[in-house]
Design a protein around this motif. Structure first.
Motif, PDB file in Angstrom:
ATOM      1  N   ALA A 187       0.823  -1.207   0.000  1.00 57.80           N
ATOM      2  CA  ALA A 187       0.000   0.000   0.000  1.00 57.80           C
ATOM      3  C   ALA A 187       0.861   1.264   0.000  1.00 57.80           C
ATOM      4  N   MET A 188       1.996   1.203   0.647  1.00 58.42           N
ATOM      5  CA  MET A 188       2.861   2.378   0.751  1.00 58.42           C
ATOM      6  C   MET A 188       3.857   2.481  -0.417  1.00 58.42           C
ATOM      7  N   ASP A 189       3.824   1.525  -1.325  1.00 59.39           N
ATOM      8  CA  ASP A 189       4.758   1.512  -2.457  1.00 59.39           C
ATOM      9  C   ASP A 189       4.213   2.391  -3.589  1.00 59.39           C
ATOM     10  N   PRO A 190       4.925   3.443  -3.996  1.00 63.67           N
ATOM     11  CA  PRO A 190       4.416   4.327  -5.050  1.00 63.67           C
ATOM     12  C   PRO A 190       4.290   3.632  -6.403  1.00 63.67           C
ATOM     13  N   VAL A 191       5.138   2.640  -6.668  1.00 61.68           N
ATOM     14  CA  VAL A 191       5.043   1.921  -7.940  1.00 61.68           C
ATOM     15  C   VAL A 191       3.728   1.156  -7.997  1.00 61.68           C
ATOM     16  N   HIS A 192       3.390   0.495  -6.905  1.00 62.56           N
ATOM     17  CA  HIS A 192       2.107  -0.205  -6.835  1.00 62.56           C
ATOM     18  C   HIS A 192       0.950   0.785  -6.949  1.00 62.56           C
ATOM     19  N   PHE A 193       1.068   1.905  -6.272  1.00 66.91           N
ATOM     20  CA  PHE A 193       0.023   2.944  -6.321  1.00 66.91           C
ATOM     21  C   PHE A 193      -0.287   3.309  -7.770  1.00 66.91           C
ATOM     22  N   VAL A 194       0.759   3.515  -8.543  1.00 75.17           N
ATOM     23  CA  VAL A 194       0.571   3.907  -9.941  1.00 75.17           C
ATOM     24  C   VAL A 194       0.006   2.744 -10.756  1.00 75.17           C
ATOM     25  N   GLU A 195       0.529   1.553 -10.534  1.00 77.24           N
ATOM     26  CA  GLU A 195       0.162   0.412 -11.366  1.00 77.24           C
ATOM     27  C   GLU A 195      -1.318   0.067 -11.287  1.00 77.24           C
ATOM     28  N   ILE A 196      -1.959   0.327 -10.136  1.00 71.26           N
ATOM     29  CA  ILE A 196      -3.366  -0.057 -10.015  1.00 71.26           C
ATOM     30  C   ILE A 196      -4.318   1.075 -10.410  1.00 71.26           C
ATOM     31  N   ARG A 197      -3.768   2.226 -10.797  1.00 72.83           N
ATOM     32  CA  ARG A 197      -4.627   3.324 -11.282  1.00 72.83           C
ATOM     33  C   ARG A 197      -4.851   3.138 -12.773  1.00 72.83           C
ATOM     34  N   THR A 198      -5.651   2.126 -13.100  1.00 72.02           N
ATOM     35  CA  THR A 198      -5.848   1.725 -14.495  1.00 72.02           C
ATOM     36  C   THR A 198      -7.122   2.292 -15.106  1.00 72.02           C
TER      37      THR A 198
END
Length: 502
Positions: free
Chosen positions: A439-450
């Protein structure tokens, strides 16, 4: 003292007065001879062809006049200073034609006026300058797409109210700029469509009693239609206002973009580095790399806002009709604004296209930032089925607690979340360390904004592909308009050569 006589003795007793010449007539003539001479000659040719086709002049008469038009020494005219022998460029050119043709040369002005001619010359000039600016915008848009393509995975912080907000990518940001500039393109495109209509045949303001063909002249000159109402043709000035307003919005948008780039190029941000060809040094401080190219773009954009605003101010509270306020004094401001727009888009394109982006710094800054905290709240909603407002309160308290302990976002743990949850909702959530880290990972944050318009790489690839298509459509339209004008000009010149040999 006889003041009137004193002034007349100094200024002259007949047209033009010395000061009137200095302030108005000479500057207007200088602009006309360099900018409006070619459009004037094209209008002469088209009008003459139409007069013959409508049986208002004979082919023999027209051939005599056409040869005189062809024989004009345009370079010599452009080198001629204003001397007051003729009121303006029109009368100078007409005089030179009649010197070669005699009285019949005066028939070239049959069924027309300087009123409709003047507006037509302005429209012919403006449409060319609009196309030049549109071409430069397309080149800039292509650079934005190419640069964005290289930064689909370049994670960076997005800002709202100048504060860290949420992670995004540099490609996502550049695509937003692309969309804004694309709307500028559409506004310039609309301004071109409005501009490229012919006022010719309106004559002074009521058309003519002679059976001329307005549509034929429009066709020969590459206009796409008529300004139908003859009073509107000579009195309407909104085609100028539309171009000026479009320029204003475009300059404002570019200035906002450049402001971000200047901030990000500071050592404190260290997000981007302007390439060497576009920086300057200090005369005293050896360490300086001043990105003054961007500063110049910002200041020139502000200048462009002012110049295009001048156009609108000069239109304000003028009568709706033929009036000098829309003519020689106003037009150079619009021409200057368009030239500036074309130049700024080119310069900004090469600066953006050569930027170095510090991907590592941007990613690390995003990892340490609490900009991902929204995703922690969302994760609590998804994984622990608690209301969003409660999850938001927990996430907010996590930030406060972490900051009080001098922790950054990458150091938030499941234990810290549970500690805060006990205070906020009265019980632990027992969320796993893996979920908190993700949840705190910015890469993950971006990847799920699809979602459409989001920064996820998969969505950005789709968005960029769509924008390549839209840019190609814009280029196709631009090429079509350019080719239409080229073909019209070629046709006009072919008829001119044929008639000159009659």
């Amino acid at each position: 003292m006889n003041v009137r006589q004193t002034i007349l003795d100094r200024e002259g007793h007949s047209f033009p007065g010395a000061t009137y010449t200095e302030v108005v007539l000479a500057p207007a003539y200088d602009n006309q001879k360099y900018v409006l001479l070619d459009p004037m000659i094209a209008i002469h040719k088209a009008h003459l062809i139409m007069l013959v086709e409508q049986s208002l002049l004979t082919r023999e008469q027209a051939a005599h006049i056409m040869r005189a038009i062809q024989a004009l020494d345009l370079t010599q005219i452009q080198e001629t200073p204003y001397d007051g022998n003729f009121e303006d460029l029109f009368f100078l050119v007409e005089s030179q034609i009649m010197q070669q043709t005699g009285e019949i040369g005066g028939s070239l002005h049959l069924a027309r006026s300087r009123n409709d001619m003047g507006v037509a010359m302005y429209r012919l000039t403006l449409r060319e300058k609009l196309l030049t600016t549109l071409r430069s915008i397309c080149t800039f848009l292509q650079t934005l797409l190419d640069t964005a393509d290289n930064h689909v995975d370049t994670v960076m912080l997005g800002y709202t109210h100048t504060q860290q907000a949420q992670p995004m990518t540099f490609a996502h940001y550049l695509t937003a700029v692309f969309d804004s500039v694309s709307r500028d393109f559409k506004r310039f495109q609309a301004a071109y469509v409005t501009c490229n209509c012919s006022p010719l045949g309106a004559a002074a303001l009521t058309t003519s009693g002679f059976p001329i063909s307005r549509s034929r002249v429009a066709e020969l000159l590459g206009f796409n239609g008529l300004v139908e109402n003859s009073y509107d043709a000579i009195g309407g000035a909104d085609y100028l206002g539309e171009a000026a307003t479009t320029l204003q919005l475009s300059f404002l948008g570019l200035g906002r973009f450049v402001q971000d780039l200047l901030l990000w190029s500071t050592q404190e941000f260290s997000a981007i580095r302007v390439a060497d060809p576009y920086v300057q040094i200090s005369s005293i401080m050896p360490q300086k790399r001043n990105p003054v190219s961007l500063e110049h773009i910002r200041s020139l954009s502000s200048s462009g806002v002012g110049t295009s605003t001048t156009v609108l101010h000069m239109l304000h509270n003028t009568p709706f009709g033929d009036i000098v306020d829309t003519e020689d004094d106003l037009q150079p401001h619009l021409w200057h604004s368009l030239k500036l727009s074309e130049q700024i888009h080119r310069l900004l394109g090469v600066v953006v296209g050569t930027l170095e982006v510090n991907k590592e710094v941007l990613l690390e800054r995003a990892r340490r930032s609490f900009a991902t905290i929204t995703e922690l709240a969302d994760t609590l909603v998804r994984e622990k089925n608690i209301p969003f407002r409660s999850a938001h309160s927990i996430a907010s308290a996590v930030v406060k607690k972490a900051l009080s302990r001098q922790l950054d976002a990458s150091q938030v743990t499941s234990d810290l979340v549970d500690e805060v949850a006990q205070t906020v909702v009265g019980h632990s959530l027992n969320i796993s360390s893996e979920l908190v880290a993700r949840a705190m990972d910015p890469v993950h944050f971006v990847e799920i904004r699809t979602l459409p318009g989001g920064p996820a790489p998969s969505e950005m690839q789709r968005a960029l592909a769509e924008r390549r298509k839209s840019l190609q459509n814009a280029l196709t339209w631009l090429d079509t308009q350019t080719e239409h004008l080229r073909t019209s000009s070629k046709n006009l010149n072919e008829i001119t050569r044929e008639w000159s040999q009659y």
